[in-house]
Write an enzyme that holds these catalytic residues in place. Structure first.
Site, mmCIF file in Angstrom:
data_model
loop_
_atom_site.group_PDB
_atom_site.id
_atom_site.type_symbol
_atom_site.label_atom_id
_atom_site.label_comp_id
_atom_site.label_asym_id
_atom_site.label_seq_id
_atom_site.Cartn_x
_atom_site.Cartn_y
_atom_site.Cartn_z
ATOM 1 C CD GLU A 1 -6.736 2.110 -4.599
ATOM 2 O OE1 GLU A 1 -6.596 2.904 -2.914
ATOM 3 O OE2 GLU A 1 -5.763 1.464 -4.580
ATOM 4 C CG HIS B 1 -7.332 2.136 0.577
ATOM 5 N ND1 HIS B 1 -6.465 2.696 2.030
ATOM 6 C CD2 HIS B 1 -6.954 2.419 0.179
ATOM 7 C CE1 HIS B 1 -5.173 1.621 1.638
ATOM 8 N NE2 HIS B 1 -5.378 1.831 0.659
ATOM 9 C CB CYS C 1 -0.872 0.128 1.353
ATOM 10 S SG CYS C 1 -2.384 1.503 1.490
HETATM 11 C C1 UDB Z 1 -0.035 0.234 -5.168
HETATM 12 N N1 UDB Z 1 1.179 -1.388 -6.236
HETATM 13 O O1 UDB Z 1 0.314 1.325 -5.867
HETATM 14 F F1 UDB Z 1 0.823 -6.831 -9.936
HETATM 15 F F2 UDB Z 1 2.214 -3.860 -12.618
HETATM 16 C C2 UDB Z 1 0.937 -1.110 -5.475
HETATM 17 C C3 UDB Z 1 2.324 -0.322 -4.416
HETATM 18 C C4 UDB Z 1 2.214 -0.371 -3.057
HETATM 19 C C5 UDB Z 1 3.546 -1.202 -4.506
HETATM 20 C C6 UDB Z 1 3.152 0.745 -5.494
HETATM 21 C C7 UDB Z 1 1.538 -2.536 -7.386
HETATM 22 O O2 UDB Z 1 0.692 -3.033 -7.071
HETATM 23 N N2 UDB Z 1 1.819 -2.368 -8.347
HETATM 24 C C8 UDB Z 1 1.984 -3.482 -9.386
HETATM 25 C C9 UDB Z 1 1.143 -4.876 -8.934
HETATM 26 C C10 UDB Z 1 1.449 -5.184 -9.652
HETATM 27 C C11 UDB Z 1 1.498 -5.578 -11.059
HETATM 28 C C12 UDB Z 1 1.623 -3.856 -11.447
HETATM 29 C C13 UDB Z 1 1.956 -3.407 -10.850
HETATM 30 N N3 UDB Z 1 -1.763 -0.133 -4.773
HETATM 31 C C14 UDB Z 1 -1.577 1.089 -4.788
HETATM 32 C C15 UDB Z 1 -2.437 1.076 -2.991
HETATM 33 O O3 UDB Z 1 -1.985 1.277 -1.957
HETATM 34 N N4 UDB Z 1 -3.739 2.203 -3.414
HETATM 35 O O4 UDB Z 1 -4.342 2.347 -2.010
HETATM 36 C C16 UDB Z 1 -1.616 -1.403 -4.089
HETATM 37 C C17 UDB Z 1 -1.565 -2.336 -4.470
HETATM 38 C C18 UDB Z 1 -2.027 -3.476 -3.990
HETATM 39 C C19 UDB Z 1 -3.136 -4.585 -4.349
HETATM 40 C C20 UDB Z 1 -3.992 -3.444 -5.660
HETATM 41 C C21 UDB Z 1 -3.217 -2.200 -5.024
HETATM 42 ZN ZN ZN Z 2 -3.274 1.408 -0.262
#
Ligand code: UDB
Ligand code: ZN
EC number: 3.5.1.88
Length: 194
Positions: free
Chosen positions: A154, A157, A110
């Site tokens: 999301e 959240h 996250c």
């Molecule tokens: C993310 N990114 O943005 F499997 F292409 C995460 C972070 C916390 C590692 C930056 C992510 O999971 N990127 C990803 C994963 C893959 C393939 C790909 C890119 N979040 C968003 C967040 O914290 N929103 O509140 C966490 C994700 C975990 C599962 C869904 C959202």
């Molecule tokens: Zn998150």
């Protein structure tokens, strides 16, 4: 522009507070907030911009994560050689979901959590969602795959739920359990979820 300094971290009360319904049509301020959030995702996914500003590559961002306690979030991701998909969800509701569950094999992280957490996060494989877009138009969409997982992360959240609340403490890699939760109680003892 938004940077990592604008994102509140674990322990901040905004992450545990159920968010407020967004009035429709959206105010200019709410539309601008959503645009800033989407621009953060674009910047964070551009390797040069991410490097310059120290951004983690984000696929989704919910308003409570920038200390705006409103029911809205943005999602952006690109499959290889495809145009990125950008979606804005305002006042989203899960109308129905699959019985089948799924999880990311390596667990979740996250943008508001600066540590790695062991364990898998059970999610519904498919969700049918009703929401409003940034222009105030309502829509219904069926989501599956990674998109469905990001949506549910999301959506949580907006209800003060963190991904690790859904990891089984006794068996963090337990498979195929429904994405239900033990009741989490906030400081004033009101249940946040069940
Ligand atoms: C993310 N990114 O943005 F499997 F292409 C995460 C972070 C916390 C590692 C930056 C992510 O999971 N990127 C990803 C994963 C893959 C393939 C790909 C890119 N979040 C968003 C967040 O914290 N929103 O509140 C966490 C994700 C975990 C599962 C869904 C959202
Ligand atoms: Zn998150």
């Amino acid at each position: 522009m938004l940077t990592m300094d604008d994102i509140v971290r674990e322990g901040h009360p905004a992450l545990r507070k159920p968010a407020e319904e967004v009035p429709v049509p959206l105010s200019e301020e709410d539309r601008q907030t959503l645009e800033d959030m989407m621009q953060f995702l674009r910047n964070s996914q551009d390797p040069e911009t991410a490097e310059t500003y120290g951004l983690r590559p984000g696929v989704g961002l919910a308003a409570p994560q920038i200390n705006v306690s409103k029911n809205m979030f943005v999602v952006r991701f690109a499959e290889e050689d495809e145009e990125p998909i950008e979606m804005t969800f305002v006042n989203p509701k899960i109308i129905s979901h699959s019985a089948e569950t799924t999880h990311l094999p390596d667990g979740e992280g996250c943008l508001s959590v600066d540590r790695s957490v062991e364990g898998t996060v059970p999610r519904y494989s498919r969700v049918k969602v009703e929401a409003t877009d940034e222009n105030g138009h309502s829509f219904t969409i069926r989501l599956r795959g990674f998109f469905a997982i990001v949506f549910q992360h999301e959506f949580d959240h907006l209800n003060g739920i963190m991904f690790y609340d859904r990891i089984d403490g006794d068996d963090p890699y337990k498979e195929d359990v429904p994405p239900a939760l033990k009741v989490i109680r906030s400081q004033d003892d009101t249940p946040l979820s069940f």
